[in-house]
Design a protein around this motif. Structure first.
Motif, PDB file in Angstrom:
ATOM      1  N   ASN A 194       6.355  -9.338  -8.289  1.00  0.00           N
ATOM      2  CA  ASN A 194       5.844  -8.636  -9.461  1.00  0.00           C
ATOM      3  C   ASN A 194       7.024  -8.432 -10.408  1.00  0.00           C
ATOM      4  OD1 ASN A 194       3.148  -8.443  -8.676  1.00  0.00           O
ATOM      5  ND2 ASN A 194       3.460  -6.520  -7.577  1.00  0.00           N
ATOM      6  N   LYS A 250      -6.741 -18.506 -12.023  1.00  0.00           N
ATOM      7  CA  LYS A 250      -7.349 -18.223 -10.719  1.00  0.00           C
ATOM      8  C   LYS A 250      -8.157 -19.436 -10.278  1.00  0.00           C
ATOM      9  CE  LYS A 250      -8.766 -13.988  -8.510  1.00  0.00           C
ATOM     10  NZ  LYS A 250      -9.319 -12.656  -8.649  1.00  0.00           N
ATOM     11  N   SER A 300       2.225 -13.360  -1.029  1.00  0.00           N
ATOM     12  CA  SER A 300       2.470 -13.361  -2.474  1.00  0.00           C
ATOM     13  C   SER A 300       3.485 -14.453  -2.777  1.00  0.00           C
ATOM     14  CB  SER A 300       3.081 -12.034  -2.931  1.00  0.00           C
ATOM     15  OG  SER A 300       2.223 -10.971  -2.624  1.00  0.00           O
ATOM     16  N   GLN A 325      -6.969 -13.746  -4.423  1.00  0.00           N
ATOM     17  CA  GLN A 325      -5.825 -12.981  -4.920  1.00  0.00           C
ATOM     18  C   GLN A 325      -4.943 -13.964  -5.689  1.00  0.00           C
ATOM     19  OE1 GLN A 325      -3.137 -11.646  -5.716  1.00  0.00           O
ATOM     20  NE2 GLN A 325      -2.902  -9.562  -4.969  1.00  0.00           N
ATOM     21  N   ALA A 326      -4.846 -13.780  -6.995  1.00  0.00           N
ATOM     22  CA  ALA A 326      -4.177 -14.769  -7.845  1.00  0.00           C
ATOM     23  C   ALA A 326      -2.680 -14.901  -7.561  1.00  0.00           C
ATOM     24  CB  ALA A 326      -4.396 -14.418  -9.312  1.00  0.00           C
ATOM     25  N   TYR A 333       0.817  -1.223   0.000  1.00  0.00           N
ATOM     26  CA  TYR A 333       0.000   0.000   0.000  1.00  0.00           C
ATOM     27  C   TYR A 333       0.847   1.268   0.000  1.00  0.00           C
ATOM     28  CZ  TYR A 333      -3.021  -3.802   0.696  1.00  0.00           C
ATOM     29  OH  TYR A 333      -3.609  -5.024   0.520  1.00  0.00           O
ATOM     30  N   TYR A 388      13.154  -3.310  -4.463  1.00  0.00           N
ATOM     31  CA  TYR A 388      11.847  -3.971  -4.423  1.00  0.00           C
ATOM     32  C   TYR A 388      12.007  -5.447  -4.037  1.00  0.00           C
ATOM     33  CZ  TYR A 388       7.795  -6.507  -6.127  1.00  0.00           C
ATOM     34  OH  TYR A 388       6.737  -7.374  -6.217  1.00  0.00           O
ATOM     35  N   ARG A 389      11.443  -5.838  -2.921  1.00  0.00           N
ATOM     36  CA  ARG A 389      11.502  -7.222  -2.407  1.00  0.00           C
ATOM     37  C   ARG A 389      12.933  -7.766  -2.396  1.00  0.00           C
ATOM     38  NH1 ARG A 389       7.024  -6.083  -1.236  1.00  0.00           N
ATOM     39  NH2 ARG A 389       5.168  -7.401  -1.147  1.00  0.00           N
ATOM     40  N   TYR A 443      -2.349   4.763  -2.876  1.00  0.00           N
ATOM     41  CA  TYR A 443      -2.698   3.439  -3.415  1.00  0.00           C
ATOM     42  C   TYR A 443      -4.210   3.363  -3.659  1.00  0.00           C
ATOM     43  CZ  TYR A 443      -1.500  -1.500  -4.131  1.00  0.00           C
ATOM     44  OH  TYR A 443      -1.245  -2.734  -4.664  1.00  0.00           O
ATOM     45  N   GLU A 485      -4.087 -14.202 -13.423  1.00  0.00           N
ATOM     46  CA  GLU A 485      -5.538 -14.253 -13.647  1.00  0.00           C
ATOM     47  C   GLU A 485      -5.858 -14.301 -15.140  1.00  0.00           C
ATOM     48  OE1 GLU A 485      -7.934 -11.535 -11.371  1.00  0.00           O
ATOM     49  OE2 GLU A 485      -9.729 -12.094 -12.498  1.00  0.00           O
TER      50      GLU A 485
HETATM   51  N1  EPU Z   1      -5.190  -8.287  -9.653  1.00  0.00           N
HETATM   52  C1  EPU Z   1      -5.718  -9.180 -10.530  1.00  0.00           C
HETATM   53  N2  EPU Z   1      -6.136 -10.395 -10.064  1.00  0.00           N
HETATM   54  C2  EPU Z   1      -6.040 -10.733  -8.747  1.00  0.00           C
HETATM   55  C3  EPU Z   1      -5.505  -9.812  -7.844  1.00  0.00           C
HETATM   56  C4  EPU Z   1      -5.066  -8.583  -8.313  1.00  0.00           C
HETATM   57  O1  EPU Z   1      -5.828  -8.919 -11.712  1.00  0.00           O
HETATM   58  O2  EPU Z   1      -6.432 -11.855  -8.414  1.00  0.00           O
HETATM   59  C5  EPU Z   1      -4.737  -6.980 -10.120  1.00  0.00           C
HETATM   60  C6  EPU Z   1      -5.413  -5.881  -9.338  1.00  0.00           C
HETATM   61  O3  EPU Z   1      -6.602  -5.495  -9.950  1.00  0.00           O
HETATM   62  C7  EPU Z   1      -4.403  -4.786  -9.346  1.00  0.00           C
HETATM   63  C8  EPU Z   1      -3.085  -5.503  -9.454  1.00  0.00           C
HETATM   64  O4  EPU Z   1      -3.353  -6.829  -9.848  1.00  0.00           O
HETATM   65  O5  EPU Z   1      -4.552  -3.981 -10.471  1.00  0.00           O
HETATM   66  C9  EPU Z   1      -2.282  -5.466  -8.161  1.00  0.00           C
HETATM   67  O6  EPU Z   1      -2.985  -6.139  -7.118  1.00  0.00           O
HETATM   68  P1  EPU Z   1      -2.812  -5.753  -5.577  1.00  0.00           P
HETATM   69  O7  EPU Z   1      -3.064  -4.332  -5.384  1.00  0.00           O
HETATM   70  O8  EPU Z   1      -3.631  -6.712  -4.788  1.00  0.00           O
HETATM   71  O9  EPU Z   1      -1.267  -5.939  -5.258  1.00  0.00           O
HETATM   72  P2  EPU Z   1      -0.163  -6.968  -5.779  1.00  0.00           P
HETATM   73  O10 EPU Z   1       0.763  -6.272  -6.700  1.00  0.00           O
HETATM   74  O11 EPU Z   1      -0.806  -8.219  -6.270  1.00  0.00           O
HETATM   75  C10 EPU Z   1       1.575  -6.356  -3.921  1.00  0.00           C
HETATM   76  C11 EPU Z   1       2.411  -7.088  -2.897  1.00  0.00           C
HETATM   77  C12 EPU Z   1       1.548  -7.510  -1.706  1.00  0.00           C
HETATM   78  C13 EPU Z   1       0.946  -6.245  -1.112  1.00  0.00           C
HETATM   79  C14 EPU Z   1       0.110  -5.537  -2.180  1.00  0.00           C
HETATM   80  C15 EPU Z   1      -0.470  -4.234  -1.702  1.00  0.00           C
HETATM   81  C16 EPU Z   1       4.197  -8.178  -4.132  1.00  0.00           C
HETATM   82  C17 EPU Z   1       4.792  -9.468  -4.618  1.00  0.00           C
HETATM   83  N3  EPU Z   1       3.033  -8.265  -3.499  1.00  0.00           N
HETATM   84  O12 EPU Z   1       0.616  -7.300  -4.419  1.00  0.00           O
HETATM   85  O13 EPU Z   1       2.408  -8.103  -0.756  1.00  0.00           O
HETATM   86  O14 EPU Z   1       0.148  -6.544   0.023  1.00  0.00           O
HETATM   87  O15 EPU Z   1       0.940  -5.235  -3.332  1.00  0.00           O
HETATM   88  O16 EPU Z   1       0.494  -3.233  -1.737  1.00  0.00           O
HETATM   89  O17 EPU Z   1       4.790  -7.117  -4.344  1.00  0.00           O
HETATM   90  C18 EPU Z   1       3.265 -10.206   0.032  1.00  0.00           C
HETATM   91  O18 EPU Z   1       4.366  -9.870  -0.389  1.00  0.00           O
HETATM   92  O19 EPU Z   1       3.097 -11.298   0.619  1.00  0.00           O
HETATM   93  C19 EPU Z   1       2.112  -9.345  -0.217  1.00  0.00           C
HETATM   94  C20 EPU Z   1       0.871  -9.745   0.062  1.00  0.00           C
END
Ligand code: EPU
Length: 340
Positions: A244, A286, A240, A299-300, A132, A165-166, A197, A281
């Motif tokens: 990313n 998914k 995760s 969450q994919a 976030y 990043y990570r 965010y 996804e």
């Molecule tokens: N999205 C999809 N399908 C899904 C989920 C998300 O298309 O099933 C899209 C969303 O619509 C959005 C984008 O993917 O446009 C990003 O999704 P989200 O905001 O949920 O964040 P993320 O990039 O998937 C990262 C971190 C998370 C952290 C969130 C929030 C990494 C690897 N993961 O996830 O960290 O909570 O941002 O900032 O960077 C973790 O590391 O364990 C973790 C949960």
């Protein structure tokens, strides 16, 4: 206190993915002295060695043939502040979320965007936890380590940790050469909310919050995470499962031709970060399961243990996800947790 030592110890409740695995020896240490003593006695054993916090970013896919040292050091201490920051030194074994809540209760915010991330304080610098709009590296002053090469305790400055990043020095140059025993955080005296965010913005609109406070940002993050991420106490998972991916602009342009709404975040160096969750996804994965291991419906990016997953199920699922995403987008996904 004496270190707790067990033999043929089950790890199933010691890593959040919850696969069945054992370690030959398990030693829980509660102080830097106990850690040093445990390592001295370990020297005669010549067996492999691993350090573990709460096990939320480590997945055991087989029995461990050596010693696991569980870092159970506790303690939180405010140290001298300066004009800009409050400083707080926190032992590696403190729970991350409890510590974030504690700082808010003390009226010293700055970590609220990272609420509800599973794991221990000592693990947070290794993968530079982020969520976030905030990465923990923005709030870390120093990291205290046991340097295994010189067998002495010392501190690394934020810069020496080489955060990205990570990523950090603990995954590269210092991998296997340092044990984190404490982290010193710097919390800004002038609080500036981090609310850019999209999910947080949406929460504020829905809850008619005009001026955010540390507590409302904290509540927003807790609410979003509770809705979007499976609770590891209920459904085994390691957060995760993939990073990313960060790709070159030219590769990105190629993807955009076929998928104009690809989710992307431009990076300062001109490259582009993609949302792995979106790629997974779009690849139709998914909910995809292999035996008891599955891609979360919520969450994919999160792989879950539906209760009876085997290590082979998980490995097959990881390969399937990587392969399908590579075939469709020519992008390579990399696992984020440590697979043992
Ligand atoms: N999205 C999809 N399908 C899904 C989920 C998300 O298309 O099933 C899209 C969303 O619509 C959005 C984008 O993917 O446009 C990003 O999704 P989200 O905001 O949920 O964040 P993320 O990039 O998937 C990262 C971190 C998370 C952290 C969130 C929030 C990494 C690897 N993961 O996830 O960290 O909570 O941002 O900032 O960077 C973790 O590391 O364990 C973790 C949960």
């Amino acid at each position: 206190m004496m270190p707790d030592i067990c033999h043929d110890y089950s790890l199933q409740n010691r890593h959040s993915f919850g696969l069945k695995a054992k370690t030959r020896r398990w030693v829980s240490v509660h102080s830097e002295n106990e850690l040093r003593d445990a390592l001295v006695s370990q020297r005669q054993q010549r067996a492999p060695l691993l350090f573990l916090g709460e096990g939320s970013n480590t997945v055991f896919t087989q029995d461990f043939p050596g010693t696991i040292i569980h870092l159970a050091l506790r303690g939180i201490q405010w140290v001298e502040d300066d004009a800009q920051f409050h400083y707080v030194e926190v032992a590696a074994g403190e729970n991350w979320h409890d510590f974030v809540e504690y700082t808010l209760s003390q009226g010293k915010p700055g970590l609220e965007n990272l609420a509800l991330i599973p794991g221990s304080v000592g693990a947070c610098p290794i993968q530079n936890i982020g969520a976030y709009g905030l990465e923990v590296s923005q709030r870390i002053h120093e990291v205290r380590i046991l340097d295994l090469e010189i067998f002495a305790f010392r501190s690394l400055s934020n810069e020496e940790c080489r955060f990205a990043y990570r990523d950090s020095v603990f995954k590269h140059h210092l991998a296997g050469k340092a044990v984190i025993t404490a982290v010193v955080f710097k919390l800004p005296k002038v609080w500036v909310p981090v609310t850019q965010y999209a999910d947080i913005q949406k929460y504020f609109v829905e809850h008619a919050i005009a001026a955010p406070t540390p507590r409302t940002v904290f509540n927003a993050v807790v609410s979003i995470r509770t809705q979007k991420l499976p609770d590891p106490c209920i459904t085994g998972n390691a957060g995760s499962f993939f990073k990313n991916p960060i790709i070159d602009q030219t590769v990105f342009e190629q993807i955009k031709i076929n998928w104009p709404d690809v989710v992307s975040y431009p990076q300062p160096d001109g490259r582009v970060k993609l949302a792995a969750a979106w790629l997974i996804e779009q690849a139709g994965l998914k909910g995809q399961a292999v035996g008891g291991a599955a891609v979360s419906e919520k969450q994919a990016l999160v792989l879950i243990n539906q209760g009876d997953a085997t290590a082979d199920n998980l490995k097959a699922l990881v390969e399937l996800v990587i392969e399908k995403v590579r075939l469709q987008f020519a992008v390579n996904l990399e696992p984020e947790p440590l697979l043992v």
